[in-house]
Scaffold this motif. Structure first.
Motif, mmCIF file in Angstrom:
data_model
loop_
_atom_site.group_PDB
_atom_site.id
_atom_site.type_symbol
_atom_site.label_atom_id
_atom_site.label_comp_id
_atom_site.label_asym_id
_atom_site.label_seq_id
_atom_site.Cartn_x
_atom_site.Cartn_y
_atom_site.Cartn_z
ATOM 1 N N PRO A 417 0.836 -1.214 0.000
ATOM 2 C CA PRO A 417 0.000 0.000 0.000
ATOM 3 C C PRO A 417 0.864 1.256 0.000
ATOM 4 C CG PRO A 417 0.060 -0.982 2.184
ATOM 5 C CD PRO A 417 0.811 -1.904 1.294
ATOM 6 N N LEU A 418 0.466 2.222 -0.817
ATOM 7 C CA LEU A 418 1.146 3.522 -0.867
ATOM 8 C C LEU A 418 0.171 4.559 -0.333
ATOM 9 C CD1 LEU A 418 2.763 3.252 -4.428
ATOM 10 C CD2 LEU A 418 3.795 2.726 -2.233
ATOM 11 N N SER A 419 0.375 4.931 0.909
ATOM 12 C CA SER A 419 -0.557 5.852 1.568
ATOM 13 C C SER A 419 -0.186 7.307 1.368
ATOM 14 C CB SER A 419 -0.595 5.544 3.076
ATOM 15 O OG SER A 419 -0.955 4.197 3.303
ATOM 16 N N VAL A 420 0.879 7.556 0.629
ATOM 17 C CA VAL A 420 1.348 8.931 0.449
ATOM 18 C C VAL A 420 0.387 9.714 -0.427
ATOM 19 C CG1 VAL A 420 3.765 8.367 0.781
ATOM 20 C CG2 VAL A 420 2.753 8.174 -1.478
ATOM 21 N N PRO A 421 0.310 11.036 -0.226
ATOM 22 C CA PRO A 421 -0.541 11.858 -1.098
ATOM 23 C C PRO A 421 0.070 11.980 -2.488
ATOM 24 C CG PRO A 421 0.683 13.241 0.421
ATOM 25 C CD PRO A 421 0.939 11.829 0.844
ATOM 26 N N SER A 422 -0.711 12.512 -3.415
ATOM 27 C CA SER A 422 -0.281 12.657 -4.797
ATOM 28 C C SER A 422 0.952 13.547 -4.903
ATOM 29 C CB SER A 422 -1.417 13.260 -5.627
ATOM 30 O OG SER A 422 -0.957 13.659 -6.897
ATOM 31 N N TYR A 423 1.880 13.171 -5.808
ATOM 32 C CA TYR A 423 3.041 14.008 -6.083
ATOM 33 C C TYR A 423 2.609 15.376 -6.573
ATOM 34 C CZ TYR A 423 6.547 10.270 -5.746
ATOM 35 O OH TYR A 423 7.382 9.289 -5.289
ATOM 36 N N THR A 424 1.616 15.403 -7.431
ATOM 37 C CA THR A 424 1.168 16.682 -7.986
ATOM 38 C C THR A 424 0.543 17.549 -6.910
ATOM 39 O OG1 THR A 424 -0.910 15.627 -8.628
ATOM 40 C CG2 THR A 424 0.834 15.743 -10.283
ATOM 41 N N ALA A 425 -0.125 16.905 -5.950
ATOM 42 C CA ALA A 425 -0.723 17.669 -4.859
ATOM 43 C C ALA A 425 0.368 18.312 -4.005
ATOM 44 C CB ALA A 425 -1.597 16.772 -3.993
ATOM 45 N N ILE A 426 1.454 17.563 -3.794
ATOM 46 C CA ILE A 426 2.567 18.112 -3.023
ATOM 47 C C ILE A 426 3.182 19.293 -3.752
ATOM 48 C CG2 ILE A 426 4.911 17.610 -2.216
ATOM 49 C CD1 ILE A 426 2.817 16.459 -0.436
ATOM 50 N N GLU A 427 3.277 19.184 -5.090
ATOM 51 C CA GLU A 427 3.861 20.281 -5.855
ATOM 52 C C GLU A 427 3.007 21.537 -5.759
ATOM 53 O OE1 GLU A 427 4.246 18.773 -9.736
ATOM 54 O OE2 GLU A 427 5.873 17.371 -9.246
ATOM 55 N N ARG A 428 1.664 21.360 -5.683
ATOM 56 C CA ARG A 428 0.783 22.530 -5.618
ATOM 57 C C ARG A 428 0.770 23.128 -4.216
ATOM 58 N NH1 ARG A 428 -2.754 19.076 -8.427
ATOM 59 N NH2 ARG A 428 -3.942 18.802 -6.507
ATOM 60 N N GLU A 429 0.710 22.262 -3.227
ATOM 61 C CA GLU A 429 0.610 22.732 -1.849
ATOM 62 C C GLU A 429 1.622 21.984 -0.993
ATOM 63 O OE1 GLU A 429 -3.291 22.499 -0.338
ATOM 64 O OE2 GLU A 429 -4.229 23.334 -2.126
ATOM 65 N N PRO A 430 2.825 22.512 -0.858
ATOM 66 C CA PRO A 430 3.840 21.835 -0.058
ATOM 67 C C PRO A 430 3.330 21.568 1.359
ATOM 68 C CG PRO A 430 4.790 23.677 -1.278
ATOM 69 C CD PRO A 430 3.306 23.775 -1.417
ATOM 70 N N VAL A 431 3.754 20.409 1.900
ATOM 71 C CA VAL A 431 3.331 20.037 3.241
ATOM 72 C C VAL A 431 3.912 21.025 4.241
ATOM 73 C CG1 VAL A 431 3.495 18.265 5.004
ATOM 74 C CG2 VAL A 431 3.152 17.624 2.615
#
Length: 439
Positions: A417-431
């Motif tokens: 399982p990969l529970s990480v959020p979308s790469y593109t979502a991270i690019e739009r809104e950094p954690v």
């Protein structure tokens, strides 16, 4: 008696000659066919064999219009395999020694090379038969009821012909009679070392044991495996995408996979991503069983699946990567009268792939027909334990029970399982990380 060439200076059109030798000579009183008539007879035989081989329809397939390294965008190992097959075919046509055994998938160029051999040697008046195996068997069956005994004559002609080319071996109806006749033909030619070309899309272990043992003789048989995909159609037209058509996926490797350690993700997310990455690398080096990556869109599961595919292809090993929705579209497209292949051909190509990667399972429209086809593919691979990679979203929400039970069998399948959020979502809104307020 049939006449010869009217302009022949030897028989002057009679078609035969009488030897002018003294009494007691072995040829005294004998009448023999003149060379001019024999040449006519041979030419008639060549024409009949040429027509029987249907080479009129294949006359355009020559060495001159074959691309020795295939179409643009192939992996080096794929292009090298085509070039090797091309060189071996040209060498065989020049020498007619031994057997040439060409293996490869649909549309990789096997038939073109086999026909090019036939077209080259018939120009030299070499008796040649070019037959698909189903056509060969049909021609034998058609003569079985002939009271004139033409079956034995035709069967013997096939066995003893100077060059026999059997195209598409393995597509025949494998009745006991068919298997026995094929073995008799192949065994006769094996014992007598007669020049033979065989093409097939089967693996050796799928070929009947007696015939396989002959094909595995390295002293007689030159075996070439063509790794290239179907060159006859761009894969985007039917949906069965090859990476030559998608540079973005072709660039997906293990080296450029981002483990996202500097994004402030929870440690358990990072550990899950690292576990999936290690498993993908190990699987790429030694495909065994099934491996499933499940997680939300953009979590990296397609990148890992593509990296496995690219790794296998770079080292010259077969791998089939398909988007499930596009696969179903490709299968439906075979219903068209203009389709270059049948549903069974395309379906078997996918179902029996040495390594199959199914991307986005569960993201398709769940019609009864599509679910049945997917079940047939996965059930076959489940029973045969063929290496398979699957990417999908949430297991229980997207799959019907029949598929789910096979994927959840931990004896064969490992789920990451990969529970990480979308790469593109991270690019739009950094954690954002929370800093402790200073007092």
């Amino acid at each position: 008696m049939e006449g010869g060439d009217a302009n022949c200076p030897i028989c002057h059109g009679l078609g035969y000659i009488r030897w002018d030798v003294p009494v007691g000579h072995p040829k005294f009183g004998r009448i023999e066919i003149c060379e001019c008539r024999a040449s006519q007879s041979r030419q008639q035989v060549y024409q009949r064999l040429y027509a029987h081989s249907h080479l009129e329809q294949l006359g355009h397939l020559t060495f001159e219009n074959f691309h020795p390294r295939g179409r643009a965008g192939l992996y080096p190992q794929e292009a090298n395999s085509i070039e090797l097959a091309y060189r071996q075919a040209r060498n065989f046509a020049a020498n007619l020694q031994g057997w040439l055994f060409l293996q490869g998938g649909y549309g990789c160029g096997k038939t073109h090379l086999a026909a090019a051999i036939a077209n080259a040697v018939v120009q030299l008046h070499v008796p040649t038969l070019f037959l698909t195996v189903p056509d060969l068997l049909d021609s034998l069956r058609s003569t079985m009821s002939d009271a004139e005994g033409s079956f034995e004559e035709h069967f013997n002609e096939i066995r003893t012909i100077r060059l026999l080319i059997l195209d598409d071996f393995g597509t025949q109806n494998a009745t006991p009679w068919a298997q026995e006749k094929l073995f008799q033909i192949i065994n006769y030619r094996y014992i007598n070392r007669l020049a033979t070309v065989i093409t097939t899309n089967l693996r050796l272990d799928q070929i009947e044991g007696r015939i396989r043992s002959r094909l595995e003789d390295p002293d007689l048989v030159t075996k070439v495996v063509i790794l290239a995909p179907d060159y006859r159609r761009p894969m985007d037209e039917l949906g069965m995408h090859e990476f030559a058509m998608f540079p973005k996926l072709q660039r997906c490797t293990f080296e450029n996979f981002d483990l996202r350690k500097n994004e402030g993700l929870p440690p358990e997310f990072v550990r899950g991503l690292e576990a999936a990455f290690r498993a993908a690398r190990q699987f790429a080096e030694n495909p065994n069983g099934w491996i499933v990556f499940n997680g939300p869109s953009g979590s990296g599961k397609t990148h890992l699946a593509a990296a496995i595919h690219n790794y296998r292809r770079q080292i010259g090993q077969p791998s089939r990567f398909v988007d499930v929705g596009e696969l179903l579209n490709a299968l439906r497209a075979t219903f068209s009268p203009t389709s270059p292949e049948t549903l069974d051909e395309r379906f078997e190509d996918v179902r029996r792939a040495p390594l199959l990667i199914l991307d986005d399972l569960g993201g398709h429209s769940g019609s009864a027909w599509s679910n049945e086809k997917l079940y047939q593919i996965l059930h076959f691979r489940y029973l045969a334990e063929l290496p398979t990679v699957i990417t999908l979203g949430k297991l229980r929400e997207e799959l019907e029970p029949r598929l789910l039970t096979r994927i959840e069998d931990r004896r064969l399948c490992h789920i990451y399982p990969l529970s990480v959020p979308s790469y593109t979502a991270i690019e739009r809104e950094p954690v954002k990380t929370t800093r402790r307020r200073q007092r």
